[in-house]
Design an enzyme around this catalytic site. Structure first.
Site, PDB file in Angstrom:
ATOM      1  CD1 TRP A  31      -2.838  -1.495   1.028  1.00 32.21           C
ATOM      2  CD2 TRP A  31      -3.344   0.545   0.515  1.00 32.21           C
ATOM      3  NE1 TRP A  31      -4.313  -1.495   0.986  1.00 32.21           N
ATOM      4  CE2 TRP A  31      -4.919  -0.425   0.642  1.00 32.21           C
ATOM      5  CE3 TRP A  31      -3.524   1.782   0.832  1.00 32.21           C
ATOM      6  CZ2 TRP A  31      -5.641   0.453   0.247  1.00 32.21           C
ATOM      7  CZ3 TRP A  31      -4.976   2.949   0.773  1.00 32.21           C
ATOM      8  CH2 TRP A  31      -5.989   1.639   0.553  1.00 32.21           C
ATOM      9  CD  GLU A  68      -3.269  -7.208   5.258  1.00 34.43           C
ATOM     10  OE1 GLU A  68      -2.627  -6.173   5.030  1.00 34.43           O
ATOM     11  OE2 GLU A  68      -3.906  -6.816   6.398  1.00 34.43           O
ATOM     12  CG  LEU A  93      -1.475   3.570   8.518  1.00 31.39           C
ATOM     13  CD1 LEU A  93      -2.249   3.586   9.724  1.00 31.39           C
ATOM     14  CD2 LEU A  93      -3.374   2.860   7.825  1.00 31.39           C
ATOM     15  CB  ILE A  94      -2.907   8.391   3.739  1.00 32.85           C
ATOM     16  CG1 ILE A  94      -1.591   8.718   3.304  1.00 32.85           C
ATOM     17  CG2 ILE A  94      -2.996  10.356   3.277  1.00 32.85           C
ATOM     18  CD1 ILE A  94      -0.580   8.845   1.603  1.00 32.85           C
ATOM     19  CB  SER A  97     -13.843  11.235   3.918  1.00 34.91           C
ATOM     20  OG  SER A  97     -14.026  10.173   3.340  1.00 34.91           O
ATOM     21  CG  HIS A 100      -9.771   1.779   7.533  1.00 38.26           C
ATOM     22  ND1 HIS A 100      -9.203   1.517   6.722  1.00 38.26           N
ATOM     23  CD2 HIS A 100     -10.791   1.071   6.039  1.00 38.26           C
ATOM     24  CE1 HIS A 100      -8.702  -0.027   6.899  1.00 38.26           C
ATOM     25  NE2 HIS A 100      -9.978  -0.088   6.505  1.00 38.26           N
ATOM     26  NE  ARG A 139       5.705  14.084   9.069  1.00 32.45           N
ATOM     27  CZ  ARG A 139       5.332  15.212   8.672  1.00 32.45           C
ATOM     28  NH1 ARG A 139       5.276  15.528   7.069  1.00 32.45           N
ATOM     29  NH2 ARG A 139       5.168  15.966   9.368  1.00 32.45           N
TER      30      ARG A 139
HETATM   31  C1  DLZ Z   1      -7.780  -0.693   3.805  1.00 30.17           C
HETATM   32  C2  DLZ Z   1      -6.627   0.132   4.084  1.00 30.17           C
HETATM   33  C3  DLZ Z   1      -7.089   1.646   3.931  1.00 30.17           C
HETATM   34  C4  DLZ Z   1      -8.112   2.349   3.109  1.00 30.17           C
HETATM   35  N1  DLZ Z   1      -5.811   2.606   3.724  1.00 30.17           N
HETATM   36  C5  DLZ Z   1      -4.222   1.877   4.234  1.00 30.17           C
HETATM   37  C6  DLZ Z   1      -3.455   3.269   4.024  1.00 30.17           C
HETATM   38  O1  DLZ Z   1      -3.158   3.528   3.702  1.00 30.17           O
HETATM   39  N2  DLZ Z   1      -2.252   2.476   4.891  1.00 30.17           N
HETATM   40  C7  DLZ Z   1      -1.787   0.939   4.170  1.00 30.17           C
HETATM   41  O2  DLZ Z   1      -1.396   0.788   4.514  1.00 30.17           O
HETATM   42  N3  DLZ Z   1      -2.439   0.385   4.539  1.00 30.17           N
HETATM   43  C8  DLZ Z   1      -4.366   0.631   3.895  1.00 30.17           C
HETATM   44  N4  DLZ Z   1      -5.484   0.180   4.082  1.00 30.17           N
HETATM   45  C9  DLZ Z   1      -4.997  -1.782   4.051  1.00 30.17           C
HETATM   46  C10 DLZ Z   1      -5.381  -2.636   5.465  1.00 30.17           C
HETATM   47  O3  DLZ Z   1      -3.724  -1.661   6.180  1.00 30.17           O
HETATM   48  C11 DLZ Z   1      -5.265  -3.662   5.345  1.00 30.17           C
HETATM   49  O4  DLZ Z   1      -4.039  -3.933   4.069  1.00 30.17           O
HETATM   50  C12 DLZ Z   1      -6.723  -4.652   4.778  1.00 30.17           C
HETATM   51  O5  DLZ Z   1      -7.580  -3.701   5.814  1.00 30.17           O
HETATM   52  C13 DLZ Z   1      -6.535  -6.177   4.793  1.00 30.17           C
HETATM   53  O6  DLZ Z   1      -6.887  -6.602   6.204  1.00 30.17           O
END
Ligand code: DLZ
Length: 165
Positions: A31, A68, A93-94, A97, A100, A139
């Site tokens: 991600w 994970e 993680l960003i 809205s 989550h 960052r």
């Molecule tokens: C679902 C999700 C969302 C909305 N945003 C991120 C994110 O910004 N960064 C990230 O690493 N993962 C995101 N995920 C995925 C969740 O971490 C995860 O992989 C799924 O919910 C499956 O368990």
């Protein structure tokens, strides 16, 4: 505090650290790979160039998302034939809205801390929790005047791996 001589961030440790015998695990997400990949690169470059960690002793695995990271790190630390000295979990993680972001950030930060305490192996928290894409890019060292936090995580892994009385 403040002023021209104010040093934001982590101060160098007093001792010179030798990472040449260390084995380090890096677990990172796919991600937000545009931001995560430079962070992984920053950590790897610091491990090798600043602390002489051997490339063959840096093991890199990827997982889908930040949620994970703790379970993957725990499995890899517990079930590998390699005894790791430290691990670095890297993700971004960003905030969107919905709620989550809050749930995942909370679960991941607690999860990573728990893996470190349960395994007794230092696990570095290399997860950026940003409000905007721009903050995350800054960052990750992407763009002028930015700082790659992956370099700090590489240093933290070596320092924690070598921590002793
Ligand atoms: C679902 C999700 C969302 C909305 N945003 C991120 C994110 O910004 N960064 C990230 O690493 N993962 C995101 N995920 C995925 C969740 O971490 C995860 O992989 C799924 O919910 C499956 O368990």
């Amino acid at each position: 505090m403040g002023g021209d001589d104010f040093h934001k961030g982590v101060k160098e440790p007093n001792a010179k650290l030798d990472g040449s015998s260390l084995r380090i695990l890096i677990v990172h997400t796919r991600w937000n790979s545009q931001i995560v990949d430079p962070l992984v690169e920053g950590a790897m470059t610091t491990l090798q160039q600043k602390y002489n960690v051997k490339l063959e002793n840096i093991h890199v695995r990827d997982v889908p998302g930040a949620f994970e990271l703790p379970s993957a790190a725990q499995r890899l630390l517990n079930n590998s034939s390699i005894t790791f000295d430290a691990a670095i979990c890297i993700g971004v993680l960003i905030k969107g809205s919905t709620m989550h972001f809050e749930y995942i950030a909370d679960a991941v930060s607690h999860g990573i801390m728990r893996v470190g305490l349960d395994t007794g192996i230092p696990v570095v928290f290399g997860v950026l929790t940003c409000l905007t894409d721009e903050q995350a890019l800054q960052r990750a060292g992407v763009g002028s005047g930015s700082h790659n936090h992956g370099t700090d995580w590489g240093s933290a892994a070596v320092e924690m791996a070598l921590l002793k009385l």
